[in-house]
Scaffold this motif. Sequence first.
Motif, PDB file in Angstrom:
ATOM      1  N   VAL A   9       1.240  -1.236  -0.042  1.00  0.00           N
ATOM      2  CA  VAL A   9      -0.166  -0.230   0.058  1.00  0.00           C
ATOM      3  C   VAL A   9       0.922   1.165   0.408  1.00  0.00           C
ATOM      4  CG1 VAL A   9      -1.669   1.422   1.061  1.00  0.00           C
ATOM      5  CG2 VAL A   9      -2.337  -0.734   1.207  1.00  0.00           C
ATOM      6  N   GLU A  10       1.691   1.110   0.710  1.00  0.00           N
ATOM      7  CA  GLU A  10       3.439   2.532   0.835  1.00  0.00           C
ATOM      8  C   GLU A  10       4.323   1.611   1.528  1.00  0.00           C
ATOM      9  OE1 GLU A  10       0.066   5.897   2.807  1.00  0.00           O
ATOM     10  OE2 GLU A  10      -0.175   4.189   4.043  1.00  0.00           O
ATOM     11  N   VAL A  11       5.193   2.682   1.446  1.00  0.00           N
ATOM     12  CA  VAL A  11       6.381   2.612   1.887  1.00  0.00           C
ATOM     13  C   VAL A  11       6.779   3.769   2.666  1.00  0.00           C
ATOM     14  CG1 VAL A  11       8.717   2.074   0.665  1.00  0.00           C
ATOM     15  CG2 VAL A  11       7.133   0.781   0.279  1.00  0.00           C
ATOM     16  N   PHE A  12       7.696   3.596   3.573  1.00  0.00           N
ATOM     17  CA  PHE A  12       8.287   5.350   3.922  1.00  0.00           C
ATOM     18  C   PHE A  12       9.449   4.966   4.273  1.00  0.00           C
ATOM     19  CE2 PHE A  12       3.303   4.265   5.415  1.00  0.00           C
ATOM     20  CZ  PHE A  12       3.228   5.694   5.262  1.00  0.00           C
ATOM     21  N   PHE A  13      10.249   5.496   3.925  1.00  0.00           N
ATOM     22  CA  PHE A  13      11.649   6.489   4.373  1.00  0.00           C
ATOM     23  C   PHE A  13      11.309   6.443   5.777  1.00  0.00           C
ATOM     24  CE2 PHE A  13      12.899   6.763  -0.152  1.00  0.00           C
ATOM     25  CZ  PHE A  13      14.120   5.836  -0.440  1.00  0.00           C
ATOM     26  N   LEU A  14      12.566   5.628   6.165  1.00  0.00           N
ATOM     27  CA  LEU A  14      12.914   6.021   7.868  1.00  0.00           C
ATOM     28  C   LEU A  14      14.050   6.607   8.380  1.00  0.00           C
ATOM     29  CD1 LEU A  14      10.798   3.229   9.388  1.00  0.00           C
ATOM     30  CD2 LEU A  14       9.653   4.793   8.857  1.00  0.00           C
ATOM     31  N   ALA A  15      13.683   7.143   9.803  1.00  0.00           N
ATOM     32  CA  ALA A  15      15.168   7.396  10.278  1.00  0.00           C
ATOM     33  C   ALA A  15      15.051   6.709  11.740  1.00  0.00           C
ATOM     34  CB  ALA A  15      15.039   9.103  10.671  1.00  0.00           C
ATOM     35  N   GLY A  16      16.303   6.361  12.248  1.00  0.00           N
ATOM     36  CA  GLY A  16      15.879   5.398  13.589  1.00  0.00           C
ATOM     37  C   GLY A  16      16.650   4.447  12.893  1.00  0.00           C
ATOM     38  N   SER A  17      16.421   3.201  13.727  1.00  0.00           N
ATOM     39  CA  SER A  17      16.928   2.018  13.404  1.00  0.00           C
ATOM     40  C   SER A  17      16.848   0.681  12.708  1.00  0.00           C
ATOM     41  CB  SER A  17      17.075   0.709  15.314  1.00  0.00           C
ATOM     42  OG  SER A  17      15.144   1.417  15.082  1.00  0.00           O
ATOM     43  N   ARG A  18      15.809   1.847  11.522  1.00  0.00           N
ATOM     44  CA  ARG A  18      15.646   0.616  10.842  1.00  0.00           C
ATOM     45  C   ARG A  18      15.523   1.928   9.315  1.00  0.00           C
ATOM     46  NH1 ARG A  18      14.650  -4.779  11.676  1.00  0.00           N
ATOM     47  NH2 ARG A  18      14.368  -5.021  14.155  1.00  0.00           N
ATOM     48  N   ASP A  19      14.935   0.999   8.332  1.00  0.00           N
ATOM     49  CA  ASP A  19      15.086   2.161   7.222  1.00  0.00           C
ATOM     50  C   ASP A  19      14.175   2.424   6.276  1.00  0.00           C
ATOM     51  OD1 ASP A  19      18.594   2.393   7.272  1.00  0.00           O
ATOM     52  OD2 ASP A  19      18.002   0.132   6.708  1.00  0.00           O
ATOM     53  N   LEU A  20      13.102   1.565   6.068  1.00  0.00           N
ATOM     54  CA  LEU A  20      12.144   1.550   5.608  1.00  0.00           C
ATOM     55  C   LEU A  20      10.292   1.202   6.487  1.00  0.00           C
ATOM     56  CD1 LEU A  20      12.915   0.133   2.054  1.00  0.00           C
ATOM     57  CD2 LEU A  20      13.208   2.189   2.881  1.00  0.00           C
TER      58      LEU A  20
END
Length: 146
Positions: free
Chosen positions: A87-98
């Motif tokens: 449905v969606e893909v998000f770029f993340l900040a933190g220990s996980r990337d997506l």
Amino acid sequence: MILQLLIAHGRMPNAAIAQAASVAESTAHNRVNALTEAGVIRGIHAEVDLAAVGRPIEAMIQVQIQPTARSRLREEAERLANCPGVVEVFFLAGSRDLLVRVAVADAAALRDFVVNELNRWPTVAATETSMVLEHFRGTQMLVLSA
């Protein structure tokens, strides 16, 4: 005010927007056009009942990319965005990337997605899957404080 109305009711007719915002219809129309041209409004989307279309299982999957694959992060996000059920893909900040939001028909389809589209790829270091039990849309995102 106009943005709040459109967030709540994306297909609201211009006359209703004008009435709710206490402006003339032409003013409402011009403001919506200006917001669209400025890139503030990027589109009007249908909120689909995923269960009603045969995808009652939703999950949020956090993905950590291998450190050696960081240069291919965007490529990996685009690959995932084009996978069935995503449905969606998000770029993340933190220990996980997506963060990948998926909607699938059943638990077996979720397992297959995790195994085939995530864990078998050498760019993926780790995943963590969380099932969505219920979803609530925020209603106060643009409420401005005094």
